[in-house]
Design an enzyme around this catalytic site. Structure first.
Site, short mmCIF file in Angstrom:
data_model
loop_
_atom_site.label_atom_id
_atom_site.label_comp_id
_atom_site.label_asym_id
_atom_site.label_seq_id
_atom_site.Cartn_x
_atom_site.Cartn_y
_atom_site.Cartn_z
N ASP A 196 0.87 -1.18 0.00
CA ASP A 196 0.00 0.00 0.00
C ASP A 196 0.91 1.23 0.00
OD1 ASP A 196 -2.42 1.56 0.35
OD2 ASP A 196 -1.83 1.87 2.42
N SER A 197 0.30 2.39 -0.23
CA SER A 197 1.07 3.63 -0.13
C SER A 197 1.53 3.89 1.30
CB SER A 197 0.20 4.80 -0.58
OG SER A 197 -0.95 4.88 0.25
N CYS B 121 -11.06 3.06 0.05
CA CYS B 121 -9.64 3.33 0.32
C CYS B 121 -9.28 2.50 1.54
CB CYS B 121 -9.42 4.82 0.61
SG CYS B 121 -7.79 5.21 1.27
N THR B 122 -8.18 1.77 1.46
CA THR B 122 -7.87 0.82 2.53
C THR B 122 -7.44 1.50 3.84
OG1 THR B 122 -5.64 0.56 1.61
CG2 THR B 122 -7.30 -1.07 0.97
N HIS B 123 -7.16 2.79 3.80
CA HIS B 123 -6.88 3.50 5.05
C HIS B 123 -8.16 3.70 5.88
CE1 HIS B 123 -2.99 4.66 3.32
NE2 HIS B 123 -2.65 5.20 4.48
N GLU C 263 -2.24 8.16 8.65
CA GLU C 263 -0.80 7.84 8.75
C GLU C 263 -0.23 8.37 10.06
OE1 GLU C 263 1.51 6.21 6.65
OE2 GLU C 263 -0.25 5.52 5.57
N CYS D 256 -4.37 -1.49 -1.91
CA CYS D 256 -4.53 -0.04 -2.05
C CYS D 256 -5.47 0.18 -3.23
CB CYS D 256 -3.16 0.56 -2.34
SG CYS D 256 -3.16 2.32 -2.71
N ASN D 257 -6.59 0.84 -2.98
CA ASN D 257 -7.54 1.07 -4.08
C ASN D 257 -6.93 1.96 -5.15
OD1 ASN D 257 -9.39 0.53 -1.61
ND2 ASN D 257 -10.69 0.26 -3.40
N THR D 258 -6.13 2.94 -4.70
CA THR D 258 -5.56 3.90 -5.64
C THR D 258 -4.58 3.20 -6.58
OG1 THR D 258 -5.80 5.59 -3.95
CG2 THR D 258 -4.34 6.11 -5.78
N TYR E 134 -0.78 8.52 -2.35
CA TYR E 134 -0.81 8.27 -3.79
C TYR E 134 -1.99 9.00 -4.46
CZ TYR E 134 2.43 4.16 -3.88
OH TYR E 134 3.52 3.32 -3.82
N GLY E 135 -3.05 9.17 -3.68
CA GLY E 135 -4.33 9.65 -4.24
C GLY E 135 -4.24 10.84 -5.18
#
Ligand code: DGL
Length: 271
Positions: free
Chosen positions: A10-11, A184-186, A152, A73-75, A42-43
């Site tokens: 992921d980012s 979004c995985t966050h 984050e 990561c969806n992005t 990344y978005g």
């Protein structure tokens, strides 16, 4: 049987929401987790740049013998999954896509909110999800600028985080949505706050368990699962600050783990 690790990236810390589900469903598997904190978020980045980062990370995970790569990561899935499949032929990937399908199947009001990053909404993947599963449902999309950075930092319930979520969710609630898709995985790490804002009549969908199920299915089909009696080990890597990721791991997953640094050289190769 195959005891090689599952590579997950992921980012940043978002993919840990997927790792959590993988660990629950596949406790015998070894895993490598890579968070690209050197480049998060990344978005807002151009697709090509996200492709370059995703390819560099995939190479890194494959050099460490990953038997399957999960783009948690969806992005990165929106920007790079197709590209990765073309570049790394023969490698199995599992990606993320906004869970519009289960939302469309269960909504009562026919109105569904989707939260994701700008790059996810712009990609062809989202357009195809809407085309395949969104018929007869009204979708309300919203980005959450700044939310990835807040997560984050571990700011899961501060006023700034609440303001970002309210800006996205209140207009959707006014439209009578009864389901929110976390694209979004966050975002699963702020589900308690989201639930406080939307109330108990709105269903919040975290796609991580279905993604883990898909990974399990793929490994089983290829006879590539670890022996059931094995105890899976997880190694964590970051392109950013290992100390910060270590505290994020303790806050988000409740684990105390060693984090290794893998730095970018010329923005394309990880060492
Ligand atoms: N976890 C990433 C996703 O699922 C976060 C995107 C970002 O880095 O902006 O989209």
């Amino acid at each position: 049987m195959n005891i090689n690790p599952i590579g997950v990236f992921d980012s940043g810390v978002g993919g840990l929401s997927v790792l959590r589900a993988l660990r629950e469903q596949l406790p015998a598997e070894n895993m490598l987790y890579f968070g690209d904190q050197g480049h998060v978020p990344y978005g807002p980045r151009p697709m090509q740049e996200i492709q370059k980062f995703s390819a560099g990370i995939t190479k890194f995970l494959l050099e460490k013998q990953s038997k399957l790569v999960i783009v948690a990561c969806n992005t990165a899935s929106a920007a790079a999954l197709k590209y990765l499949r073309a570049e790394f032929q023969g490698v199995q990937f599992v990606g993320m896509e906004p869970a519009v399908k289960p939302a469309a199947e269960t909504t009562q009001t026919g109105k569904v909110g989707v939260l994701a990053t700008p790059a996810t909404f712009q990609g062809a993947l989202y357009a195809s999800v809407v085309e395949r599963f969104g018929a007869g449902v009204e979708l309300f999309q919203h980005t959450c600028p700044g939310l990835v950075t807040q997560i984050e930092r571990g700011e899961l319930d501060t006023q700034v985080t609440r303001d970002i979520l309210e800006d996205a969710l209140i207009p959707m609630l006014e439209k009578n949505i009864d389901t929110v898709v976390l694209g979004c995985t966050h975002y699963p790490f702020v589900i308690p706050l989201i639930e406080e804002i939307v109330g108990e009549n709105v269903r919040v969908i975290d796609p991580a368990p279905s993604v883990a199920k898909q990974a399990k299915r793929l490994l089983a089909a290829g006879d590539a699962l670890s022996p059931a009696e094995a105890q899976g080990n997880i190694q964590y890597f970051t392109s950013g600050n290992a100390g910060k990721v270590k505290s994020a791991l303790s806050k988000l997953l409740g684990v105390d783990e060693f984090v290794q640094t893998a730095a970018w050289i010329d923005e394309a190769v990880l060492k």
